[in-house]
Scaffold this active site. Structure first.
Site, mmCIF file in Angstrom:
data_model
loop_
_atom_site.group_PDB
_atom_site.id
_atom_site.type_symbol
_atom_site.label_atom_id
_atom_site.label_comp_id
_atom_site.label_asym_id
_atom_site.label_seq_id
_atom_site.Cartn_x
_atom_site.Cartn_y
_atom_site.Cartn_z
ATOM 1 N N HIS A 193 0.800 -1.235 0.000
ATOM 2 C CA HIS A 193 0.000 0.000 0.000
ATOM 3 C C HIS A 193 0.836 1.291 0.000
ATOM 4 O O HIS A 193 0.718 2.139 -0.879
ATOM 5 C CB HIS A 193 -0.895 0.054 1.244
ATOM 6 C CG HIS A 193 -1.794 -1.104 1.449
ATOM 7 N ND1 HIS A 193 -2.987 -1.246 0.794
ATOM 8 C CD2 HIS A 193 -1.688 -2.191 2.253
ATOM 9 C CE1 HIS A 193 -3.590 -2.361 1.194
ATOM 10 N NE2 HIS A 193 -2.813 -2.947 2.075
HETATM 11 C C1 BDR Z 1 -2.872 0.665 5.456
HETATM 12 O O1 BDR Z 1 -3.017 0.126 6.762
HETATM 13 C C2 BDR Z 1 -1.809 -0.410 7.234
HETATM 14 O O2 BDR Z 1 -2.008 -1.704 7.647
HETATM 15 C C3 BDR Z 1 -0.813 -0.289 6.098
HETATM 16 O O3 BDR Z 1 0.459 0.070 6.608
HETATM 17 C C4 BDR Z 1 -1.386 0.780 5.204
HETATM 18 O O4 BDR Z 1 -0.951 2.072 5.578
HETATM 19 C C5 BDR Z 1 -3.605 -0.215 4.464
HETATM 20 O O5 BDR Z 1 -4.950 -0.270 4.763
#
Ligand code: BDR
Ligand code: CA
Length: 312
Positions: A241
């Site tokens: 992400h």
């Molecule tokens: C986001 O939530 C976290 O678990 C990850 O680092 C990312 O920023 C994805 O939903």
């Protein structure tokens, strides 16, 4: 000239890759890293931020600890995804570089107050508690912010922590509401784009084949959190992400999206933290962000691998 950025983060394996990508990229000048509670509690996210800086060969980076909880709600964490430490996977040394004494929010305010107009980009990789608190406490900092680029939300992809909410926005919806209503230029990397940033064997092997500590750690981190995502989504890999935020600053043409209105749900428990995106323009609400949806995935992974190769 390199673009000045502040990275606000809750590492997190994917935050780690994003930070490494930023530190490896000459187009970006990281002024400091501000930790926030999110994937794991603050004590661990600030420690993880320092582990990552040392790994990248930046022991002099300024790392600050910020908010240890959301504005109005109890903290929700995600050890089920990232492991107990937030950076589970490889063995990690205890960091020796210092944590700065100043609170992250105070440092953000001081830094922006001292900066010229439109001179600093905020990169937000976690819940928006630090950023919203700074803007609430010192609205005069806004002109210094040239853009906020954040990972959060989702629309066609739904949510990943509830059926309708993505983790970062869900954890602190009131902070997100403040940021989305700030009137500042806002670029959003929702699940609609990050679910296209999927690892696979060849992509992780390419990290490992760098034959550096950074390459090895990145491969191990990715392997670790792939397990959870593969099971959850039935996909071949896991979404990386947060590096989308940094990749966008380096190569914006990897992404496509729309300038639209997005509002944050802060009332209903059922849909708390939902990013209500007017993708089809069915309201007369004014656009407040660029909401991404498309990604050139091969070029995205090529960029990360090529940049990580520069960190020894
Ligand atoms: C986001 O939530 C976290 O678990 C990850 O680092 C990312 O920023 C994805 O939903
Ligand atoms: Ca994150």
């Amino acid at each position: 000239m390199a673009r000045n950025i502040i990275i606000d983060t809750d590492p997190g394996q994917d935050d780690a890759v994003a930070i490494l990508l930023a530190l490896a990229s000459p187009e970006l000048n990281v002024l400091g890293i501000t930790a926030v509670a999110g994937n794991v509690p603050l004590e661990l996210t600030q420690k993880n931020a320092r582990i990552i800086c040392e790994l990248a060969g930046f022991p002099g980076m300024l790392v600050f600890a910020g908010c240890d909880r959301p504005l109005n709600r109890p903290l929700v964490t995600a050890e089920h995804v990232h492991g107990k430490t937030g950076l589970d996977g490889p063995q990690m040394a205890t960091p020796t570089m210092p944590l700065q004494d100043q609170h992250a929010v105070d440092w953000i305010i001081d830094t922006l107050r001292a900066a010229p107009e439109n001179s600093i980009t905020i990169c937000a990789l976690g819940p928006l508690s630090n950023i919203a608190t700074a803007m609430q406490r010192a609205p005069d900092i806004k002109p210094a912010i040239s853009e906020i680029v954040l990972m959060g939300g989702g629309f066609f992809e739904g949510g990943n922590i509830t059926p309708t909410a993505e983790f970062n926005i869900y954890v602190d919806p009131h902070a997100a509401d403040i940021v989305f209503k700030s009137g500042l230029p806002l670029t959003v990397m929702p699940l609609d784009v990050t679910h296209k940033a999927l690892t696979n064997k060849a992509r992780v092997d390419a990290f490992r084949a760098l034959e550096t500590i950074v390459g090895h750690m990145t491969a191990e981190w990715t392997d670790f959190f792939e397990r959870f995502d593969k099971e959850k989504y039935g996909s071949k890999g896991a979404p990386l992400h947060d590096p989308t935020v940094i990749a966008y600053l380096i190569e914006p043409n990897l992404f496509s999206g729309r300038h639209i209105n997005v509002e944050i749900e802060t009332q209903s428990e059922l849909t708390m933290g939902m990013t209500v995106a007017d993708w089809w323009g069915v309201t007369d609400r004014a656009p407040n962000c660029t909401f991404m949806g498309g990604l050139d995935t091969d070029r995205f992974f090529k960029l990360i691998t090529e940049r990580l190769a520069r960190l020894k």
